[in-house]
Motif scaffolding. Structure first.
Motif, PDB file in Angstrom:
ATOM      1  N   SER A   1      24.226  21.289  40.982  1.00 24.97           N
ATOM      2  CA  SER A   1      23.502  21.096  39.720  1.00 24.97           C
ATOM      3  C   SER A   1      24.409  20.482  38.659  1.00 24.97           C
ATOM      4  N   ALA A   2      25.644  20.982  38.586  1.00 27.04           N
ATOM      5  CA  ALA A   2      26.592  20.468  37.594  1.00 27.04           C
ATOM      6  C   ALA A   2      26.954  19.015  37.883  1.00 27.04           C
ATOM      7  N   GLN A   3      27.114  18.674  39.159  1.00 24.46           N
ATOM      8  CA  GLN A   3      27.482  17.301  39.517  1.00 24.46           C
ATOM      9  C   GLN A   3      26.380  16.311  39.158  1.00 24.46           C
ATOM     10  N   VAL A   4      25.143  16.706  39.372  1.00 20.14           N
ATOM     11  CA  VAL A   4      24.026  15.826  39.006  1.00 20.14           C
ATOM     12  C   VAL A   4      24.022  15.586  37.495  1.00 20.14           C
TER      13      VAL A   4
ATOM     14  N   SER B   1      25.555  12.149  32.636  1.00 21.90           N
ATOM     15  CA  SER B   1      26.168  12.195  31.304  1.00 21.90           C
ATOM     16  C   SER B   1      27.106  11.030  31.024  1.00 21.90           C
ATOM     17  N   PHE B   2      27.514  10.294  32.060  1.00 23.23           N
ATOM     18  CA  PHE B   2      28.414   9.157  31.862  1.00 23.23           C
ATOM     19  C   PHE B   2      27.602   7.880  31.654  1.00 23.23           C
ATOM     20  N   ASP B   3      28.107   7.029  30.785  1.00 23.99           N
ATOM     21  CA  ASP B   3      27.429   5.756  30.534  1.00 23.99           C
ATOM     22  C   ASP B   3      27.513   4.850  31.762  1.00 23.99           C
TER      23      ASP B   3
ATOM     24  N   GLU C   1      38.779  14.388  39.397  1.00 21.20           N
ATOM     25  CA  GLU C   1      38.212  13.125  38.922  1.00 21.20           C
ATOM     26  C   GLU C   1      37.947  13.178  37.421  1.00 21.20           C
ATOM     27  N   LEU C   2      37.454  14.310  36.937  1.00 18.57           N
ATOM     28  CA  LEU C   2      37.225  14.447  35.497  1.00 18.57           C
ATOM     29  C   LEU C   2      38.541  14.383  34.726  1.00 18.57           C
ATOM     30  N   LEU C   3      39.567  15.040  35.250  1.00 23.89           N
ATOM     31  CA  LEU C   3      40.878  15.003  34.597  1.00 23.89           C
ATOM     32  C   LEU C   3      41.466  13.595  34.643  1.00 23.89           C
ATOM     33  N   ARG C   4      41.212  12.891  35.735  1.00 29.08           N
ATOM     34  CA  ARG C   4      41.700  11.513  35.842  1.00 29.08           C
ATOM     35  C   ARG C   4      40.998  10.606  34.836  1.00 29.08           C
ATOM     36  N   LEU C   5      39.692  10.798  34.692  1.00 29.25           N
ATOM     37  CA  LEU C   5      38.906   9.939  33.809  1.00 29.25           C
ATOM     38  C   LEU C   5      39.143  10.237  32.333  1.00 29.25           C
TER      39      LEU C   5
ATOM     40  N   ARG D   1      34.839  18.356  29.760  1.00 27.63           N
ATOM     41  CA  ARG D   1      33.939  18.502  30.902  1.00 27.63           C
ATOM     42  C   ARG D   1      34.622  19.279  32.031  1.00 27.63           C
ATOM     43  N   ALA D   2      35.893  18.962  32.286  1.00 21.67           N
ATOM     44  CA  ALA D   2      36.626  19.666  33.341  1.00 21.67           C
ATOM     45  C   ALA D   2      36.790  21.144  32.991  1.00 21.67           C
ATOM     46  N   LYS D   3      37.131  21.421  31.754  1.00 26.33           N
ATOM     47  CA  LYS D   3      37.312  22.815  31.333  1.00 26.33           C
ATOM     48  C   LYS D   3      35.998  23.588  31.425  1.00 26.33           C
TER      49      LYS D   3
END
Length: 289
Positions: A123-126, A131-133, A149-153, A160-162
């Protein structure tokens, strides 16, 4: 005519209910028959796996094999490409496991928790993808890969990662390891050094190793963090890898054994000839303590 139509409809409904009841009774008899015949149950399982997976789940559950019935739902979930259907199958697995737990099989609790976490992650991944443009792909990744991936981006301060780590109850130590890995992969050594300046729940050896993996570029940061490693033998090994010989000699002195000095001298080789650090290590090695 209307009375006849109503009677016909009523009759069809009654026939349908009777058919469903008969079908249910037939399944119950089949389940009871097969539950005491392992070979027959295995043959039915193989046949129904592709032909009628829903009936297979009912058969397995009727035989008291709740774990295997839930695994069938998980198999179906893995084959679904639509989010809603995959989530439905995962929910079905949770329901099956819950019935097994309610029936007294507490060993299913861990699997149920894992499936519930999988539902939360999906659910969170969807929502993340939405949420990203720019188009992003998170569905199908593990929790660790999603966080990386969130930390990389977004960098180490990724909200979002936290939020995802908090939502899925990722242990603080695990999240710190991922932060270190993400910063090291991004070659963000200043940010990694800033993180190492904070109180770390994973110690400081992981920071030193991350810096060493980028040698010689991050060797200076590795040397600065080494003294924060609490375990002295581990600190000595890392200082030798950093070629911080003066610090290594001091750590060997604190350990106070000839073996520690010999270890440092072996790592040093001929590189520290004529240095004060080598003289201190040789004196400790000769002490025989």
């Amino acid at each position: 005519a209307e009375d006849g139509a109503a009677a016909g409809a009523s009759g069809r409904a009654a026939d349908s209910e009777g058919s469903s009841a008969a079908e249910g009774a037939g399944k119950e008899r089949l389940f009871a028959l097969l539950s005491g015949r392992p070979q027959a149950l295995a043959m039915a399982e193989e046949q129904l796996s592709e032909d009628d997976p829903v009936m297979l789940q009912q058969l397995l559950e009727g035989a008291g094999r709740f774990r295997r019935a839930a695994q069938e739902s998980l198999r179906l979930a893995g084959r679904e490409t639509r989010f809603s259907r995959r989530l439905r199958e995962l929910g079905n697995a949770v329901a099956i496991l819950t019935r097994g737990i309610d029936g007294g099989d507490r060993s299913l609790t861990g699997l149920r928790t894992a499936v519930q976490n999988q539902m939360e992650l999906l659910s969170a991944q969807v929502k993340l993808e939405q949420s990203f443009d720019a188009p992003m792909r998170f569905v199908g990744r593990s929790l660790a890969d999603t966080l990386l991936e969130l930390l990389r981006l977004e960098g180490d301060g990724s909200d979002r990662a936290k939020a995802l780590a908090a939502r899925l109850k990722v242990p603080d130590s695990r999240f710190w390891y991922l932060r270190i890995e993400a910063l090291a992969a991004a070659r963000a050594f200043d940010e990694l050094a800033a993180l190492a300046a904070k109180r770390s729940p994973v110690g400081y050896a992981p920071f030193v190793r991350a810096f060493l993996d980028a040698r010689p570029r991050a060797m200076a940061q590795a040397k600065r963090v080494c003294p924060k490693v609490e375990d002295l033998p581990e600190r000595l090994r890392l200082q030798c890898e950093c070629e911080a010989w003066d610090d290594a000699a001091e750590t060997a002195r604190r350990i106070g054994t000839a073996a520690a000095a010999i270890e440092a001298l072996q790592a040093m080789g001929m590189r520290g000839s004529g240095t004060e650090a080598r003289a201190k290590l040789e004196a400790l090695a000769a002490s025989g303590r």
